[in-house]
Write a protein that holds these residues in place. Structure first.
Motif, PDB file in Angstrom:
ATOM      1  N   GLY A  44     -32.724  47.490  60.420  1.00 38.05           N
ATOM      2  CA  GLY A  44     -33.225  46.382  59.608  1.00 38.05           C
ATOM      3  C   GLY A  44     -32.661  46.390  58.200  1.00 38.05           C
ATOM      4  O   GLY A  44     -33.399  46.267  57.223  1.00 38.05           O
ATOM      5  N   LEU A  45     -31.343  46.524  58.096  1.00 35.90           N
ATOM      6  CA  LEU A  45     -30.693  46.539  56.787  1.00 35.90           C
ATOM      7  C   LEU A  45     -29.630  45.455  56.689  1.00 35.90           C
ATOM      8  O   LEU A  45     -28.872  45.223  57.627  1.00 35.90           O
ATOM      9  CB  LEU A  45     -30.032  47.897  56.525  1.00 35.90           C
ATOM     10  N   LYS A  46     -29.563  44.848  55.535  1.00 37.38           N
ATOM     11  CA  LYS A  46     -28.473  43.947  55.165  1.00 37.38           C
ATOM     12  C   LYS A  46     -27.696  44.690  54.086  1.00 37.38           C
ATOM     13  O   LYS A  46     -28.276  45.074  53.061  1.00 37.38           O
ATOM     14  CB  LYS A  46     -29.040  42.637  54.621  1.00 37.38           C
ATOM     15  N   VAL A  47     -26.397  44.958  54.323  1.00 32.84           N
ATOM     16  CA  VAL A  47     -25.661  45.838  53.425  1.00 32.84           C
ATOM     17  C   VAL A  47     -24.336  45.237  52.980  1.00 32.84           C
ATOM     18  O   VAL A  47     -23.796  44.335  53.611  1.00 32.84           O
ATOM     19  CB  VAL A  47     -25.383  47.212  54.091  1.00 32.84           C
ATOM     20  N   ASP A  48     -23.840  45.763  51.872  1.00 32.63           N
ATOM     21  CA  ASP A  48     -22.517  45.439  51.345  1.00 32.63           C
ATOM     22  C   ASP A  48     -21.667  46.695  51.493  1.00 32.63           C
ATOM     23  O   ASP A  48     -21.959  47.725  50.889  1.00 32.63           O
ATOM     24  CB  ASP A  48     -22.654  45.034  49.869  1.00 32.63           C
ATOM     25  N   ASN A  49     -20.618  46.609  52.318  1.00 32.88           N
ATOM     26  CA  ASN A  49     -19.760  47.764  52.581  1.00 32.88           C
ATOM     27  C   ASN A  49     -18.395  47.645  51.907  1.00 32.88           C
ATOM     28  O   ASN A  49     -17.425  48.246  52.364  1.00 32.88           O
ATOM     29  CB  ASN A  49     -19.552  47.932  54.096  1.00 32.88           C
TER      30      ASN A  49
END
Length: 214
Positions: A44-49
């Motif tokens: 349940g994560l929204k991330v910037d990689n």
């Protein structure tokens, strides 16, 4: 100002929920996420990689992390936290996310340990013309612009000389005059503003100090 464009970020989950940060203000700390049949099967994560130093959290949805936050408010993960390692290994959260949590449990793993870095927001006011003196990288949709290095001559080097907390590689320009912008939009606006006479510009910079583990 030296810029490098990086591939677009990988973003997980489309809708995010508001999460109240825990009392930790900045620095590095560890959290252990429990994987059981009683908790959701996705992170349940929204991330910037866009930065190889770690996955920066952009939002939290229903999943293991949200469950952890509710149970552990003093260690709650928050937007802009950077995940440095998973079970001691540097990795991006997208790689872990592609594995079903149920599969991990079947393999005997009942938890994931994350090393997390929480940033301090530095308010940087620039009131004279010149170059920022930064090597930076970005993508069209990244959250702000990532600082790769600070050159010896420039507005940021001058700012560092007069402030105890130093802007450093791995920090991120996240907002301009209070407005949060994606990488490409941030770059275009910076070019316009740095070319103006009578420069008066306020930058919000996320400063990560990964040296100390709490």
């Amino acid at each position: 100002m030296i810029l490098t464009e990086v591939p677009s970020v990988h973003v997980l989950d489309q809708e995010s929920r508001v999460v109240v940060p825990g009392p930790l203000t900045s620095g590095s700390f560890k959290v252990t996420l429990t994987l059981t049949d009683q908790v959701p099967k996705q992170l349940g994560l929204k991330v910037d990689n866009s930065d190889a130093r770690g996955s920066m959290i952009m939002g939290i949805t229903e999943g293991v992390v949200e469950h952890f936050n509710l149970q552990n408010p003093e260690r709650a993960l928050s937007v802009y936290d950077r995940i440095l390692t998973v079970d001691g290994e540097p990795t991006t959260i997208t790689e872990v996310h592609r594995l079903r949590m149920s599969s991990l449990a079947k393999e005997g793993a009942n938890s994931l340990e994350l090393l997390v870095s929480r940033p301090q927001v530095l308010a940087v006011s620039l009131k004279k013309q010149g170059s920022l003196g930064l090597k930076m990288k970005y993508s069209g949709s990244s959250a702000g612009i990532i600082i790769d290095s600070v050159l010896p001559d420039g507005l940021i080097a001058d700012w560092n000389q007069s402030h105890p907390k130093q802007i450093a590689p791995g920090d991120r320009i996240i907002a301009l005059d209070g407005v949060t912008l994606a990488g490409k939009s941030m770059l275009e606006e910076l070019k316009v503003r740095l070319g103006e006479t009578g420069l008066n510009m306020d930058l919000s910079i996320l400063h990560y100090d990964d040296a100390q583990t709490q």
